[in-house]
Design a protein around this motif. Sequence first.
Motif, PDB file in Angstrom:
ATOM      1  N   ASN A  13       0.811  -1.228   0.000  1.00  0.00           N
ATOM      2  CA  ASN A  13       0.000   0.000   0.000  1.00  0.00           C
ATOM      3  C   ASN A  13       0.842   1.276   0.000  1.00  0.00           C
ATOM      4  O   ASN A  13       0.297   2.369   0.004  1.00  0.00           O
ATOM      5  CB  ASN A  13      -1.005   0.028   1.157  1.00  0.00           C
ATOM      6  N   GLU A  14       2.153   1.144   0.007  1.00  0.00           N
ATOM      7  CA  GLU A  14       3.033   2.313  -0.015  1.00  0.00           C
ATOM      8  C   GLU A  14       3.222   2.758  -1.469  1.00  0.00           C
ATOM      9  O   GLU A  14       3.316   1.936  -2.374  1.00  0.00           O
ATOM     10  CB  GLU A  14       4.389   1.937   0.595  1.00  0.00           C
ATOM     11  N   TYR A  15       3.261   4.069  -1.674  1.00  0.00           N
ATOM     12  CA  TYR A  15       3.555   4.603  -3.008  1.00  0.00           C
ATOM     13  C   TYR A  15       5.065   4.689  -3.168  1.00  0.00           C
ATOM     14  O   TYR A  15       5.766   5.101  -2.251  1.00  0.00           O
ATOM     15  CB  TYR A  15       2.932   5.987  -3.203  1.00  0.00           C
ATOM     16  N   VAL A  23       5.256   7.050 -10.557  1.00  0.00           N
ATOM     17  CA  VAL A  23       4.670   6.683  -9.270  1.00  0.00           C
ATOM     18  C   VAL A  23       3.746   5.485  -9.414  1.00  0.00           C
ATOM     19  O   VAL A  23       2.858   5.464 -10.262  1.00  0.00           O
ATOM     20  CB  VAL A  23       3.873   7.872  -8.658  1.00  0.00           C
ATOM     21  N   GLN A  25       1.973   2.004  -6.843  1.00  0.00           N
ATOM     22  CA  GLN A  25       1.655   1.581  -5.483  1.00  0.00           C
ATOM     23  C   GLN A  25       1.970   0.096  -5.338  1.00  0.00           C
ATOM     24  O   GLN A  25       1.586  -0.713  -6.180  1.00  0.00           O
ATOM     25  CB  GLN A  25       0.180   1.832  -5.181  1.00  0.00           C
ATOM     26  N   LEU A  68       8.553   7.982  -2.114  1.00  0.00           N
ATOM     27  CA  LEU A  68       8.186   9.302  -2.634  1.00  0.00           C
ATOM     28  C   LEU A  68       9.139  10.353  -2.087  1.00  0.00           C
ATOM     29  O   LEU A  68       9.710  10.194  -1.012  1.00  0.00           O
ATOM     30  CB  LEU A  68       6.757   9.660  -2.211  1.00  0.00           C
ATOM     31  N   ARG A 144       2.245  13.580 -11.022  1.00  0.00           N
ATOM     32  CA  ARG A 144       1.865  12.357 -10.297  1.00  0.00           C
ATOM     33  C   ARG A 144       2.556  12.271  -8.938  1.00  0.00           C
ATOM     34  O   ARG A 144       1.937  11.920  -7.944  1.00  0.00           O
ATOM     35  CB  ARG A 144       2.214  11.109 -11.111  1.00  0.00           C
ATOM     36  N   GLU A 145       3.857  12.578  -8.928  1.00  0.00           N
ATOM     37  CA  GLU A 145       4.573  12.497  -7.654  1.00  0.00           C
ATOM     38  C   GLU A 145       4.122  13.609  -6.713  1.00  0.00           C
ATOM     39  O   GLU A 145       3.932  13.386  -5.526  1.00  0.00           O
ATOM     40  CB  GLU A 145       6.089  12.533  -7.850  1.00  0.00           C
ATOM     41  N   ALA A 148       0.871  12.572  -5.197  1.00  0.00           N
ATOM     42  CA  ALA A 148       1.030  11.507  -4.197  1.00  0.00           C
ATOM     43  C   ALA A 148       1.649  12.035  -2.907  1.00  0.00           C
ATOM     44  O   ALA A 148       1.221  11.662  -1.816  1.00  0.00           O
ATOM     45  CB  ALA A 148       1.888  10.378  -4.766  1.00  0.00           C
ATOM     46  N   ASP A 151      -0.887  14.380  -1.207  1.00  0.00           N
ATOM     47  CA  ASP A 151      -2.168  13.716  -1.031  1.00  0.00           C
ATOM     48  C   ASP A 151      -3.311  14.524  -1.660  1.00  0.00           C
ATOM     49  O   ASP A 151      -4.283  14.895  -0.992  1.00  0.00           O
ATOM     50  CB  ASP A 151      -2.431  13.457   0.463  1.00  0.00           C
TER      51      ASP A 151
END
Length: 170
Positions: A13-15, A23, A25, A68, A144-145, A148, A151
Amino acid sequence: MSKTRKSQEFSPNEYVVYPAHGVGQIVNIEEQEIAGLTLELFVISFEKDKMTLRVPTAKATEVGMRSLSSPDVVKQAMNTLKGKARVKRAMWSRRAQEYEQKINSGDLISIAEVVRDLHRADDQREQSYSERQLYEAALERLTRELAAVDDMDEAGAQARVDEVLTARAA
């Protein structure tokens, strides 16, 4: 011993950022038998690209997979966007190669440099097809990063980047 240590570096579940794809998951850590060897693999999902990647846990950091960026690195990347475009006088094919390497390095600041250098304000000349392709690839990785890390959705991240780029042009 080394198996469990490696898998603790990243968790489900970590990006994470995979240099060549951006990016993704981690959806699972699984064991698979490949050519008679049992390998522990990170299963990484790239939702937007509808792609799943399996990376051996022992090779994850070797291939450049990383967590990230920290908020500090994101801030540096945004400051990089504010700077003046630095376009070398080299031939386009050579510059395009360098831009491609920066994008695939997975380094957020390098990606921001590509976005900064290839961004065109409305009053500037039209981009060539290959220029636009590289610009859009870099912009997508950056947003995207950013999305992430902060949030937020990608549209919000895109708006933040556009805001910085248009403020620079003004």
